[in-house]
Design a protein around this motif. Structure first.
Motif, short mmCIF file in Angstrom:
data_model
loop_
_atom_site.label_atom_id
_atom_site.label_comp_id
_atom_site.label_asym_id
_atom_site.label_seq_id
_atom_site.Cartn_x
_atom_site.Cartn_y
_atom_site.Cartn_z
N THR A 1 -6.30 -2.44 -3.75
CA THR A 1 -7.70 -2.02 -3.47
C THR A 1 -7.19 -1.80 -2.14
N ALA A 2 -6.36 -2.13 -1.19
CA ALA A 2 -6.29 -1.25 -0.15
C ALA A 2 -6.39 0.40 0.43
N VAL A 3 -5.16 0.47 -0.67
CA VAL A 3 -5.72 2.03 -1.47
C VAL A 3 -7.03 2.93 -1.01
N ARG A 4 -7.38 3.93 -0.80
CA ARG A 4 -8.19 4.59 -0.74
C ARG A 4 -8.00 5.30 -2.48
N ALA A 5 -9.08 5.60 -2.77
CA ALA A 5 -9.30 6.54 -3.88
C ALA A 5 -9.57 7.94 -3.02
N ARG B 1 0.48 4.41 -2.14
CA ARG B 1 0.69 5.88 -1.98
C ARG B 1 1.48 6.66 -3.02
N ARG C 1 -10.81 11.44 -2.88
CA ARG C 1 -11.87 12.21 -2.64
C ARG C 1 -12.10 13.35 -3.49
N PRO D 1 0.76 -1.05 -0.51
CA PRO D 1 -0.38 -0.05 0.12
C PRO D 1 0.98 1.30 -0.47
N MET E 1 -8.73 9.01 -9.61
CA MET E 1 -9.51 8.53 -8.93
C MET E 1 -9.85 7.39 -9.97
N ARG F 1 -5.96 -0.18 -10.95
CA ARG F 1 -6.93 -1.46 -9.88
C ARG F 1 -7.52 -2.82 -11.20
#
Length: 328
Positions: free
Chosen positions: A124-128, A82, A130, A78, A99, A106
């Protein structure tokens, strides 16, 4: 012609990814083919996916000091993802593009997993990032009607049939809430016979078809344009034509609105798409329910339509005060 376009797109995709490691290049070719055959994405969309993944691999190569192989991608942590996102942010890339960039990576990672080439859980562990939701900017009812009123164009030095065409298109956008692509995608056979209906067949996003009501004055404006148009309007051909007889370009409609803004004193936010926003907002303000507006707009999700509730919060408060027994 379509197959030729697909071949050109495939060559562009290969060129975009020519610098990839051999095993990654093969996996990318298989992934892009899957996007075309199984998900039926257009050549341009596949090219955009390829461009985003190429950018992701390029930033990863910068971190590794070499082109990453499939094993390197499968070994991602991750923190590595990042770092790539942070590098993009440092380049001034906005959140929406970030995004999309991550979504493409992904998709490629899921392909590697399906093919048994390794699990890429880090993506997928990293949040897109906002995305700040921007509210649509509707016009006032008076301004929207003025844009769609043929009388507004009376002083323009253009051929009468072109003025009638532009008026009919803009009236459709405001009167039925169509996207500009949907209005310009209409054919003669999508329209009801004169005096025999008040609905049109609209071909929306993702190939979805829906029936949309159309006001009688709007139908009359379309009929006026069709009678004045110097070109034969075949049943299966585009209804709205350009000056030389080809399909009408969205840019021509946008330019027509830009010309009108000055004379009407409208802001830059007065665009063809603003008429669609105005349609939804004004319906909601007159008591229309969100579910019905969702169907009219062709939104796949109600959450997309709910943004108009924020736009017209004043009308919602008025409805609450009028209906709630404790609001008085």
């Amino acid at each position: 012609m379509a197959s030729t376009d697909a071949q050109k797109a495939a060559r562009a995709e290969i060129a975009l990814l020519a610098g990839a490691a051999p095993d990654v290049a093969q996996a990318l070719a298989d992934w892009l083919a899957r996007l075309g055959h199984e998900r039926r994405l257009s050549p341009k969309t596949r090219e955009a996916y390829a461009r985003d993944v190429a950018g992701f691999l390029g930033l990863l190569a910068r971190q590794l000091g070499r082109q990453p192989g499939v094993a390197d991608i499968a070994a991602l942590q991750p923190r590595d993802v990042r770092a790539v996102i942070a590098a993009r942010r440092a380049e001034g890339i906005e959140a929406r593009t970030q995004m999309r960039f991550l979504a493409a990576a992904r998709s490629f990672g899921r392909h590697l997993e399906r093919e048994g080439l390794g699990k890429v859980g880090a993506l997928t562990a990293v949040r897109a990032p906002r995305i700040p939701r921007t509210l649509p900017r509707p016009l006032t009812p008076g301004d929207a009607r003025a844009l769609a009123d043929p009388a507004t164009r009376a002083g323009e030095a253009r051929e009468p049939w072109i003025l009638a065409r532009d008026a009919a298109v803009l009236a459709l956008l405001y009167g039925s809430g169509l996207r500009i692509s949907e209005a310009l995608g209409l054919t003669r056979r999508d329209m009801p016979e004169p005096g025999r209906g008040d609905q049109i067949v609209v071909h929306g996003k993702g190939g979805k078809t829906r029936m949309v009501p159309v006001l009688r004055p709007v139908l009359e404006m379309i009929d006026d344009y069709a009678r004045a148009c110097p070109y034969e309007l075949e049943q299966a051909a585009p209804l709205f034509r350009g000056a030389k007889g080809g399909p009408l370009s969205p840019r021509i409609v946008q330019l027509a609105v830009e010309r009108m803004r000055g004379g009407l004193g409208l802001p830059d936010s007065a665009t063809p798409h603003a008429l669609r926003h105005s349609f939804a907002t004004h319906l909601l303000g007159r008591g229309g329910d969100l579910r019905s507006i969702q169907e009219l707009l062709g939104h796949a999700s109600l959450s997309t339509t709910q943004i108009y509730a924020a736009v017209d919060s004043g009308a919602l408060m008025a409805a609450w005060k009028a209906a709630h027994p404790r609001a008085r």
